[in-house]
Design an enzyme around this catalytic site. Structure first.
Site, PDB file in Angstrom:
ATOM      1  N   ARG A 133       7.377  11.865 -27.080  1.00 36.10           N
ATOM      2  CA  ARG A 133       6.526  12.712 -26.237  1.00 36.10           C
ATOM      3  C   ARG A 133       5.121  12.119 -26.118  1.00 36.10           C
ATOM      4  NH1 ARG A 133       1.616  14.853 -26.341  1.00 36.10           N
ATOM      5  NH2 ARG A 133       1.871  15.374 -28.527  1.00 36.10           N
ATOM      6  N   ASP A 134       4.369  12.107 -27.203  1.00 33.59           N
ATOM      7  CA  ASP A 134       2.972  11.672 -27.122  1.00 33.59           C
ATOM      8  C   ASP A 134       2.911  10.205 -26.690  1.00 33.59           C
ATOM      9  OD1 ASP A 134       0.231  11.253 -27.487  1.00 33.59           O
ATOM     10  OD2 ASP A 134       0.139  12.466 -29.289  1.00 33.59           O
ATOM     11  N   HIS A 181      -2.718  14.947 -37.163  1.00 34.49           N
ATOM     12  CA  HIS A 181      -2.199  14.188 -36.004  1.00 34.49           C
ATOM     13  C   HIS A 181      -3.316  13.218 -35.637  1.00 34.49           C
ATOM     14  CE1 HIS A 181      -0.199  14.261 -31.816  1.00 34.49           C
ATOM     15  NE2 HIS A 181      -1.382  13.739 -31.548  1.00 34.49           N
ATOM     16  N   HIS A 188      -4.643   9.858 -33.886  1.00 39.33           N
ATOM     17  CA  HIS A 188      -4.593   8.662 -33.034  1.00 39.33           C
ATOM     18  C   HIS A 188      -5.416   7.590 -33.758  1.00 39.33           C
ATOM     19  CE1 HIS A 188      -2.528  10.261 -29.447  1.00 39.33           C
ATOM     20  NE2 HIS A 188      -2.864  11.411 -30.014  1.00 39.33           N
ATOM     21  N   CYS A 238      -3.287   9.857 -24.673  1.00 39.10           N
ATOM     22  CA  CYS A 238      -3.266  11.084 -23.879  1.00 39.10           C
ATOM     23  C   CYS A 238      -3.803  10.742 -22.505  1.00 39.10           C
ATOM     24  CB  CYS A 238      -4.122  12.162 -24.543  1.00 39.10           C
ATOM     25  SG  CYS A 238      -4.268  13.645 -23.527  1.00 39.10           S
ATOM     26  N   ASN A 295      -0.801   7.210 -31.496  1.00 36.14           N
ATOM     27  CA  ASN A 295      -0.828   7.781 -32.846  1.00 36.14           C
ATOM     28  C   ASN A 295      -0.607   6.674 -33.852  1.00 36.14           C
ATOM     29  OD1 ASN A 295       0.527  10.024 -31.020  1.00 36.14           O
ATOM     30  ND2 ASN A 295      -0.511  11.000 -32.718  1.00 36.14           N
TER      31      ASN A 295
HETATM   32  P1  HMG Z   1      -2.471  24.248 -13.146  1.00 31.68           P
HETATM   33  O1  HMG Z   1      -2.439  23.349 -11.951  1.00 31.68           O
HETATM   34  O2  HMG Z   1      -3.771  24.891 -13.488  1.00 31.68           O
HETATM   35  O3  HMG Z   1      -1.318  25.347 -13.141  1.00 31.68           O
HETATM   36  O4  HMG Z   1      -1.965  23.379 -14.384  1.00 31.68           O
HETATM   37  P2  HMG Z   1      -0.729  26.326 -12.109  1.00 31.68           P
HETATM   38  O5  HMG Z   1      -0.169  27.470 -12.896  1.00 31.68           O
HETATM   39  O6  HMG Z   1      -1.752  26.614 -11.009  1.00 31.68           O
HETATM   40  O7  HMG Z   1       0.494  25.504 -11.480  1.00 31.68           O
HETATM   41  C1  HMG Z   1       0.332  24.420 -10.592  1.00 31.68           C
HETATM   42  C2  HMG Z   1       1.703  23.838 -10.250  1.00 31.68           C
HETATM   43  O8  HMG Z   1       2.327  23.328 -11.432  1.00 31.68           O
HETATM   44  C3  HMG Z   1       2.670  24.863  -9.699  1.00 31.68           C
HETATM   45  O9  HMG Z   1       3.561  24.166  -8.850  1.00 31.68           O
HETATM   46  C4  HMG Z   1       3.442  25.312 -10.914  1.00 31.68           C
HETATM   47  O10 HMG Z   1       4.717  25.830 -10.622  1.00 31.68           O
HETATM   48  C5  HMG Z   1       3.569  24.000 -11.667  1.00 31.68           C
HETATM   49  P3  HMG Z   1       3.390  24.223  -7.226  1.00 31.68           P
HETATM   50  O11 HMG Z   1       3.418  25.682  -6.889  1.00 31.68           O
HETATM   51  O12 HMG Z   1       2.062  23.575  -6.948  1.00 31.68           O
HETATM   52  O13 HMG Z   1       4.557  23.408  -6.745  1.00 31.68           O
HETATM   53  N1  HMG Z   1       3.675  24.230 -13.132  1.00 31.68           N
HETATM   54  C6  HMG Z   1       4.669  23.718 -13.894  1.00 31.68           C
HETATM   55  N2  HMG Z   1       5.720  22.951 -13.590  1.00 31.68           N
HETATM   56  C7  HMG Z   1       6.545  22.623 -14.630  1.00 31.68           C
HETATM   57  N3  HMG Z   1       6.335  23.008 -15.908  1.00 31.68           N
HETATM   58  C8  HMG Z   1       5.286  23.776 -16.230  1.00 31.68           C
HETATM   59  C9  HMG Z   1       4.401  24.161 -15.192  1.00 31.68           C
HETATM   60  N4  HMG Z   1       3.286  24.898 -15.172  1.00 31.68           N
HETATM   61  C10 HMG Z   1       2.857  24.947 -13.899  1.00 31.68           C
HETATM   62  N5  HMG Z   1       5.093  24.153 -17.490  1.00 31.68           N
HETATM   63  C11 HMG Z   1      -0.960  23.093 -16.520  1.00 31.68           C
HETATM   64  C12 HMG Z   1      -1.913  23.933 -15.683  1.00 31.68           C
HETATM   65  C13 HMG Z   1      -1.161  23.479 -17.968  1.00 31.68           C
HETATM   66  C14 HMG Z   1       0.464  23.390 -16.086  1.00 31.68           C
HETATM   67  C15 HMG Z   1      -1.300  21.619 -16.279  1.00 31.68           C
HETATM   68  O14 HMG Z   1      -2.659  21.446 -16.528  1.00 31.68           O
HETATM   69  C16 HMG Z   1      -0.491  20.672 -17.124  1.00 31.68           C
HETATM   70  O15 HMG Z   1       0.733  20.635 -17.066  1.00 31.68           O
HETATM   71  N6  HMG Z   1      -1.183  19.860 -17.890  1.00 31.68           N
HETATM   72  C17 HMG Z   1      -0.521  18.823 -18.698  1.00 31.68           C
HETATM   73  C18 HMG Z   1      -1.243  18.676 -19.960  1.00 31.68           C
HETATM   74  C19 HMG Z   1      -0.561  17.633 -20.824  1.00 31.68           C
HETATM   75  O16 HMG Z   1       0.653  17.486 -20.826  1.00 31.68           O
HETATM   76  N7  HMG Z   1      -1.394  16.892 -21.554  1.00 31.68           N
HETATM   77  C20 HMG Z   1      -0.896  15.918 -22.454  1.00 31.68           C
HETATM   78  C21 HMG Z   1      -0.246  16.551 -23.637  1.00 31.68           C
HETATM   79  S1  HMG Z   1      -1.423  17.267 -24.773  1.00 31.68           S
HETATM   80  C22 HMG Z   1      -1.722  15.997 -25.881  1.00 31.68           C
HETATM   81  O17 HMG Z   1      -1.279  14.891 -25.701  1.00 31.68           O
HETATM   82  C23 HMG Z   1      -2.534  16.318 -27.101  1.00 31.68           C
HETATM   83  C24 HMG Z   1      -1.708  16.371 -28.385  1.00 31.68           C
HETATM   84  O18 HMG Z   1      -0.996  15.153 -28.584  1.00 31.68           O
HETATM   85  C25 HMG Z   1      -2.639  16.574 -29.567  1.00 31.68           C
HETATM   86  C26 HMG Z   1      -3.831  15.607 -29.511  1.00 31.68           C
HETATM   87  O19 HMG Z   1      -3.659  14.392 -29.701  1.00 31.68           O
HETATM   88  O20 HMG Z   1      -4.919  16.121 -29.232  1.00 31.68           O
HETATM   89  C27 HMG Z   1      -0.703  17.533 -28.371  1.00 31.68           C
HETATM   90 MG    MG Z   2      -1.807  13.341 -29.375  1.00 31.40          MG
END
Ligand code: HMG
Ligand code: MG
Length: 309
Positions: A19-20, A211, A213, A244, A253
């Site tokens: 995933r990450d 966690h 990086h 990310c 990581n």
């Molecule tokens: P948004 O644009 O504000 O959301 O995104 P929305 O509710 O207005 O939806 C917009 C569109 O996305 C819509 O589709 C929804 O249906 C669709 P449209 O009507 O335009 O066709 N949608 C989805 N589709 C599939 N699955 C879903 C989903 N939700 C909405 N779950 C949202 C808000 C949170 C969805 C967006 O900002 C997003 O997906 N962000 C991705 C964030 C991400 O994955 N970041 C990387 C992972 S976090 C990370 O790596 C950190 C971690 O490792 C720890 C660390 O290191 O810090 C965990």
């Molecule tokens: Mg991470």
């Protein structure tokens, strides 16, 4: 053995590479290769694997094959398969895919929260509340990550108090586990320990993880600092994959192989077979067309190629 007596005797590693790691790849990775990576990780002894994320495919296209990957895995008994879920839509996908555990992710920095999930910290907690309720109602565990706990790519310093506040809010809504994430890999051991000690005021030792990086090469030292506190769960990433999309320049990581080598050297059990893990790292690095970002994998692969060294 050289293990200090206050260190844990067993450490659990959660491999977040599929995933990450793969969420950050520029080139598309086939679902079949992602599935093969998960199989290799479970064969190597990993018992917790973060497989994919059910986020918006417009935001993170690399994870758009989430359902296909989850459906393709031959589940092994005793392995916990987790996925990221930012909202109820993500949770529904996770539930349909049969995830054992969902991961919610809030930031300790407002600026990062906006960039990563397009809402404030407070709004994100309210979005996660129904996810946690639904997870509880369906018997799923909830792990909560606190991003940018050691620094933010947009706002710089993040205080210990800001981390503590998010930890408390995530516990209040019912999270089972808290992961302290150094998203951009800037933390050093003293500060990491200070943040962990603060989190431990609220989170039981068995439900707190790190966690890290490894952008600044501090992750192994940070893990050592956590071991001194008795912390015994860490997210790591096979071959050091990762980053990310919303933290440009941050590297992956800490490599699972490097952490396993450290832990085994300390006489700490992980249940992981290092040579098989190196095979997994070699496999995914071959798919990506580069060497593993792991000193241990590269050393052991060189040794295999030149057994006399
Ligand atoms: P948004 O644009 O504000 O959301 O995104 P929305 O509710 O207005 O939806 C917009 C569109 O996305 C819509 O589709 C929804 O249906 C669709 P449209 O009507 O335009 O066709 N949608 C989805 N589709 C599939 N699955 C879903 C989903 N939700 C909405 N779950 C949202 C808000 C949170 C969805 C967006 O900002 C997003 O997906 N962000 C991705 C964030 C991400 O994955 N970041 C990387 C992972 S976090 C990370 O790596 C950190 C971690 O490792 C720890 C660390 O290191 O810090 C965990
Ligand atoms: Mg991470």
């Amino acid at each position: 053995m050289y293990k200090p007596s206050n260190f844990p005797s067993h450490v659990t590693l959660v491999d977040v590479g599929p995933r990450d790691g793969l969420q950050n790849e520029g080139r598309p990775v086939d679902a079949a290769d992602k599935i093969a990576l998960v199989h290799r990780l479970q064969d190597a002894g990993l018992r917790q694997i973060e497989v994919t994320s059910f986020v918006s495919p417009k935001w993170v296209p690399q994870m758009a094959d989430n359902a296909e990957v989850m459906a393709g895995i031959q589940r092994m008994e005793g392995v916990r398969y987790s996925v990221l879920t930012p909202n109820m839509k993500g949770f529904e996908g996770a539930l349909a895919a049969g995830a054992d555990e969902v991961v919610i992710f809030a930031a300790a920095s407002e600026a990062f929260s906006q960039r990563n999930i397009n809402c404030s910290i407070a709004e994100s907690i309210e979005r996660f509340r129904p996810v946690v309720d639904a997870a509880k109602a369906t018997g799923k565990r909830v792990r909560a990550a606190v991003s940018c706990a050691l620094g933010c790519p947009y706002q710089g310093e993040v205080t210990v108090e800001a981390v503590e506040d998010v930890v408390k809010r995530l516990l209040d809504i019912g999270s089972d586990h808290i992961g302290i994430a150094d998203t951009i890999g800037v933390g050093t051991a003293g500060r990491v320990k200070a943040v962990m000690e603060r989190a431990l005021k609220h989170v039981p030792l068995a439900e707190l993880s790190g966690h890290f990086h490894d952008t600044y090469g501090q992750a192994l030292t940070n893990i050592y600092g956590c071991l001194e506190l008795g912390i015994h769960t860490f997210d790591t990433s096979v071959a050091g994959l990762g980053g990310c999309p919303y933290a440009k320049g941050a590297t992956g990581n800490v490599a699972t192989e490097d952490v396993v080598y450290l832990l085994h050297g300390l006489g700490i059990h992980t249940g992981i077979k290092l040579e098989k893990l190196v095979d997994a790292a070699d496999f995914i690095s071959g798919v990506l067309g580069r060497k593993p970002v792991s000193r241990v994998s590269n050393a052991l692969l060189a040794k295999r190629a030149h057994p006399t060294h």
